[in-house]
Design an enzyme around this catalytic site. Structure first.
Site, PDB file in Angstrom:
ATOM      1  N   GLU A   1     -11.499  -9.049   2.754  1.00 42.80           N
ATOM      2  CA  GLU A   1     -10.217  -8.719   3.383  1.00 42.80           C
ATOM      3  C   GLU A   1     -10.485  -8.575   4.880  1.00 42.80           C
ATOM      4  O   GLU A   1     -11.312  -7.769   5.305  1.00 42.80           O
ATOM      5  CB  GLU A   1      -9.621  -7.433   2.806  1.00 42.80           C
ATOM      6  CG  GLU A   1      -8.307  -7.090   3.522  1.00 42.80           C
ATOM      7  CD  GLU A   1      -7.433  -6.082   2.799  1.00 42.80           C
ATOM      8  OE1 GLU A   1      -7.531  -5.960   1.561  1.00 42.80           O
ATOM      9  OE2 GLU A   1      -6.644  -5.412   3.485  1.00 42.80           O
TER      10      GLU A   1
ATOM     11  N   ARG B   1      -9.221   8.384  -0.923  1.00 40.69           N
ATOM     12  CA  ARG B   1     -10.167   8.802   0.130  1.00 40.69           C
ATOM     13  C   ARG B   1     -10.993   9.974  -0.357  1.00 40.69           C
ATOM     14  O   ARG B   1     -10.549  10.768  -1.190  1.00 40.69           O
ATOM     15  CB  ARG B   1      -9.402   9.199   1.403  1.00 40.69           C
ATOM     16  CG  ARG B   1      -8.721   8.030   2.088  1.00 40.69           C
ATOM     17  CD  ARG B   1      -8.205   8.447   3.452  1.00 40.69           C
ATOM     18  NE  ARG B   1      -9.262   8.557   4.414  1.00 40.69           N
ATOM     19  CZ  ARG B   1      -9.549   7.648   5.350  1.00 40.69           C
ATOM     20  NH1 ARG B   1      -8.821   6.558   5.468  1.00 40.69           N
ATOM     21  NH2 ARG B   1     -10.542   7.824   6.185  1.00 40.69           N
TER      22      ARG B   1
ATOM     23  N   ASN C   1       0.857  -1.190   0.000  1.00 40.26           N
ATOM     24  CA  ASN C   1       0.000   0.000   0.000  1.00 40.26           C
ATOM     25  C   ASN C   1       0.899   1.247   0.000  1.00 40.26           C
ATOM     26  O   ASN C   1       1.709   1.439   0.911  1.00 40.26           O
ATOM     27  CB  ASN C   1      -0.881  -0.038   1.261  1.00 40.26           C
ATOM     28  CG  ASN C   1      -1.817   1.152   1.350  1.00 40.26           C
ATOM     29  OD1 ASN C   1      -1.406   2.276   1.093  1.00 40.26           O
ATOM     30  ND2 ASN C   1      -3.059   0.922   1.722  1.00 40.26           N
TER      31      ASN C   1
ATOM     32  N   HIS D   1      -3.979  -4.430   7.706  1.00 42.97           N
ATOM     33  CA  HIS D   1      -4.108  -3.271   8.579  1.00 42.97           C
ATOM     34  C   HIS D   1      -3.279  -3.446   9.840  1.00 42.97           C
ATOM     35  O   HIS D   1      -3.482  -4.398  10.586  1.00 42.97           O
ATOM     36  CB  HIS D   1      -5.552  -2.945   8.976  1.00 42.97           C
ATOM     37  CG  HIS D   1      -5.701  -1.468   9.253  1.00 42.97           C
ATOM     38  ND1 HIS D   1      -5.350  -0.912  10.449  1.00 42.97           N
ATOM     39  CD2 HIS D   1      -6.083  -0.441   8.460  1.00 42.97           C
ATOM     40  CE1 HIS D   1      -5.534   0.392  10.392  1.00 42.97           C
ATOM     41  NE2 HIS D   1      -5.978   0.714   9.193  1.00 42.97           N
ATOM     42  N   GLY D   2      -2.355  -2.519  10.016  1.00 41.45           N
ATOM     43  CA  GLY D   2      -1.523  -2.507  11.214  1.00 41.45           C
ATOM     44  C   GLY D   2      -0.459  -3.595  11.229  1.00 41.45           C
ATOM     45  O   GLY D   2       0.201  -3.787  12.251  1.00 41.45           O
TER      46      GLY D   2
ATOM     47  N   GLU E   1      -8.661   0.845  -3.087  1.00 43.85           N
ATOM     48  CA  GLU E   1      -9.561   0.881  -1.927  1.00 43.85           C
ATOM     49  C   GLU E   1     -10.429   2.125  -2.027  1.00 43.85           C
ATOM     50  O   GLU E   1      -9.920   3.216  -2.330  1.00 43.85           O
ATOM     51  CB  GLU E   1      -8.754   0.956  -0.638  1.00 43.85           C
ATOM     52  CG  GLU E   1      -7.891  -0.249  -0.383  1.00 43.85           C
ATOM     53  CD  GLU E   1      -7.026  -0.068   0.853  1.00 43.85           C
ATOM     54  OE1 GLU E   1      -7.099   0.990   1.503  1.00 43.85           O
ATOM     55  OE2 GLU E   1      -6.266  -0.980   1.155  1.00 43.85           O
TER      56      GLU E   1
ATOM     57  N   HIS F   1       1.026   6.240   1.846  1.00 42.28           N
ATOM     58  CA  HIS F   1       1.787   7.186   2.667  1.00 42.28           C
ATOM     59  C   HIS F   1       3.013   7.768   1.963  1.00 42.28           C
ATOM     60  O   HIS F   1       3.639   8.684   2.478  1.00 42.28           O
ATOM     61  CB  HIS F   1       2.094   6.573   4.027  1.00 42.28           C
ATOM     62  CG  HIS F   1       0.820   6.316   4.770  1.00 42.28           C
ATOM     63  ND1 HIS F   1      -0.097   7.326   5.039  1.00 42.28           N
ATOM     64  CD2 HIS F   1       0.241   5.168   5.217  1.00 42.28           C
ATOM     65  CE1 HIS F   1      -1.147   6.810   5.643  1.00 42.28           C
ATOM     66  NE2 HIS F   1      -0.970   5.511   5.760  1.00 42.28           N
TER      67      HIS F   1
ATOM     68  N   ARG G   1      -6.762  13.018   1.050  1.00 43.73           N
ATOM     69  CA  ARG G   1      -5.660  13.414   1.940  1.00 43.73           C
ATOM     70  C   ARG G   1      -4.302  12.868   1.487  1.00 43.73           C
ATOM     71  O   ARG G   1      -3.278  13.407   1.846  1.00 43.73           O
ATOM     72  CB  ARG G   1      -5.939  13.010   3.388  1.00 43.73           C
ATOM     73  CG  ARG G   1      -5.929  11.528   3.622  1.00 43.73           C
ATOM     74  CD  ARG G   1      -6.108  11.189   5.073  1.00 43.73           C
ATOM     75  NE  ARG G   1      -7.445  11.449   5.547  1.00 43.73           N
ATOM     76  CZ  ARG G   1      -7.962  10.910   6.653  1.00 43.73           C
ATOM     77  NH1 ARG G   1      -7.211  10.128   7.410  1.00 43.73           N
ATOM     78  NH2 ARG G   1      -9.182  11.149   7.024  1.00 43.73           N
TER      79      ARG G   1
ATOM     80  N   THR H   1      -8.333   3.696   8.309  1.00 41.79           N
ATOM     81  CA  THR H   1      -9.560   2.904   8.256  1.00 41.79           C
ATOM     82  C   THR H   1      -9.650   2.086   9.542  1.00 41.79           C
ATOM     83  O   THR H   1      -9.028   1.044   9.675  1.00 41.79           O
ATOM     84  CB  THR H   1      -9.549   1.994   7.007  1.00 41.79           C
ATOM     85  OG1 THR H   1      -9.127   2.777   5.895  1.00 41.79           O
ATOM     86  CG2 THR H   1     -10.917   1.425   6.728  1.00 41.79           C
TER      87      THR H   1
ATOM     88  N   HIS I   1      -5.530   3.861  -1.764  1.00 40.67           N
ATOM     89  CA  HIS I   1      -6.848   4.233  -1.245  1.00 40.67           C
ATOM     90  C   HIS I   1      -7.147   5.662  -1.678  1.00 40.67           C
ATOM     91  O   HIS I   1      -6.451   6.595  -1.275  1.00 40.67           O
ATOM     92  CB  HIS I   1      -6.800   4.127   0.289  1.00 40.67           C
ATOM     93  CG  HIS I   1      -8.123   4.379   0.963  1.00 40.67           C
ATOM     94  ND1 HIS I   1      -8.298   4.222   2.309  1.00 40.67           N
ATOM     95  CD2 HIS I   1      -9.336   4.775   0.489  1.00 40.67           C
ATOM     96  CE1 HIS I   1      -9.543   4.502   2.643  1.00 40.67           C
ATOM     97  NE2 HIS I   1     -10.193   4.849   1.551  1.00 40.67           N
TER      98      HIS I   1
HETATM   99  N1  PXP Z   1      -5.999  -2.989   3.915  1.00 39.61           N
HETATM  100  C1  PXP Z   1      -6.954  -2.022   3.897  1.00 39.61           C
HETATM  101  C2  PXP Z   1      -8.303  -2.376   3.376  1.00 39.61           C
HETATM  102  C3  PXP Z   1      -6.665  -0.717   4.322  1.00 39.61           C
HETATM  103  O1  PXP Z   1      -7.632   0.218   4.311  1.00 39.61           O
HETATM  104  C4  PXP Z   1      -5.357  -0.422   4.760  1.00 39.61           C
HETATM  105  C5  PXP Z   1      -5.022   0.967   5.187  1.00 39.61           C
HETATM  106  O2  PXP Z   1      -5.235   1.863   4.171  1.00 39.61           O
HETATM  107  C6  PXP Z   1      -4.395  -1.432   4.732  1.00 39.61           C
HETATM  108  C7  PXP Z   1      -4.748  -2.718   4.336  1.00 39.61           C
HETATM  109  C8  PXP Z   1      -2.969  -1.191   5.128  1.00 39.61           C
HETATM  110  O3  PXP Z   1      -2.868  -0.829   6.459  1.00 39.61           O
HETATM  111  P1  PXP Z   1      -1.487  -0.367   7.043  1.00 39.61           P
HETATM  112  O4  PXP Z   1      -1.133   0.927   6.384  1.00 39.61           O
HETATM  113  O5  PXP Z   1      -1.750  -0.247   8.505  1.00 39.61           O
HETATM  114  O6  PXP Z   1      -0.475  -1.436   6.717  1.00 39.61           O
END
Ligand code: PXP
Length: 241
Positions: free
Chosen positions: A151, A45, A7, A191-192, A70, A10, A49, A101, A43
């Site tokens: 997911e 948004r 992803n 995520h995380g 996303e 950032h 952002r 998210t 993503h």
């Molecule tokens: N999967 C989804 C659906 C997400 O929305 C995100 C965050 O945008 C991620 C994975 C990745 O999360 P992280 O940036 O915490 O690795």
């Protein structure tokens, strides 16, 4: 072996912080693929952002792997996705005030909206995934509405305050994955996830892909973009054996 979706949101966050044209999200995407990413996740948004519309349109034809876009299930986003035609679309819940998210979709409450979105995106040629908490009811509803992929949100596992909670959360994820697989769904997770906690998730049998962003972008500051991706890819590969 589990695939790694990188992803790159950032990278855009850093660019937007100064309104510059660097760092280039196109370069990030293409070099991620060279370093071993199996797909590129972004993503778009509603508040723009980080990723901008033009980023999505520019990156889509350049990828040699696939794009996982996303988005929230709004008319505006669905229209954009139907123009971009990413291989994968992951529908996520979105609140403007949130930092990221923070939870999965409430599939019960938003069933009709999500159903319509899934149908439109599927007709447009994208494979639809629903971002959900590791909850069996959500999985049953995803199956019922015809989404081929779920997911699983791993945030509760990643944020666990102690070992007991962590093990409880990984058990929930493992059960959710097994249930989704038994219904014939494809299962991703994310995520995380970080270099220090990806082990237990990658070891769950049957997950197709992990989507990881913030940890990789952060680590890249110290070891470089290519190395950050290669290190994560190696961990995912080794733990998922
Ligand atoms: N999967 C989804 C659906 C997400 O929305 C995100 C965050 O945008 C991620 C994975 C990745 O999360 P992280 O940036 O915490 O690795």
């Amino acid at each position: 072996m589990i695939k790694l979706g990188v992803n790159i949101d950032h990278v855009a966050t850093l660019r937007q912080a100064r309104g510059t044209i660097y760092p280039s999200v196109i370069e990030a995407a293409l070099r991620a693929e060279q370093a071993g990413a199996d797909s590129i996740t972004l993503h778009l948004r509603e508040d723009r952002r980080h990723m901008q519309d033009e980023d999505i349109f520019a990156i889509r034809p350049l990828l040699q792997t696939k794009m996982n876009l996303e988005l929230a299930a709004t008319d505006e986003m669905i229209l954009i996705a139907c123009k971009v035609k990413p291989q994968d679309v992951c529908i996520v819940p979105e609140r403007r005030e949130e930092r990221t998210t923070e939870g999965g979709l409430n599939v019960t409450q938003s069933y009709d909206l999500l159903h319509r979105a899934t149908q439109k995106l599927t007709e447009s040629g994208s494979r639809v995934s629903l971002f959900i908490a590791p909850d069996l009811k959500n999985i049953d509803l995803a199956k019922k509405m015809g989404a081929p992929v779920v997911e699983i949100h791993t945030g509760s596992y990643a944020d666990a305050e102690n070992e007991t909670v962590k093990l409880k959360e990984i058990k929930r994820i493992r059960e959710a994955v097994a249930h989704a697989l038994s219904l014939g769904l494809i299962v991703n997770a994310g995520h995380g996830l970080h270099y220090h906690n990806v082990n237990l998730v990658a070891a769950i049998p049957g997950i197709e892909e992990l989507n990881i962003g913030h940890a990789i972008v952060s680590h890249a500051l110290f070891v470089g973009w290519d190395n950050a991706i290669k290190e994560m890819k190696l961990l995912v590969r080794n733990y998922s054996k």
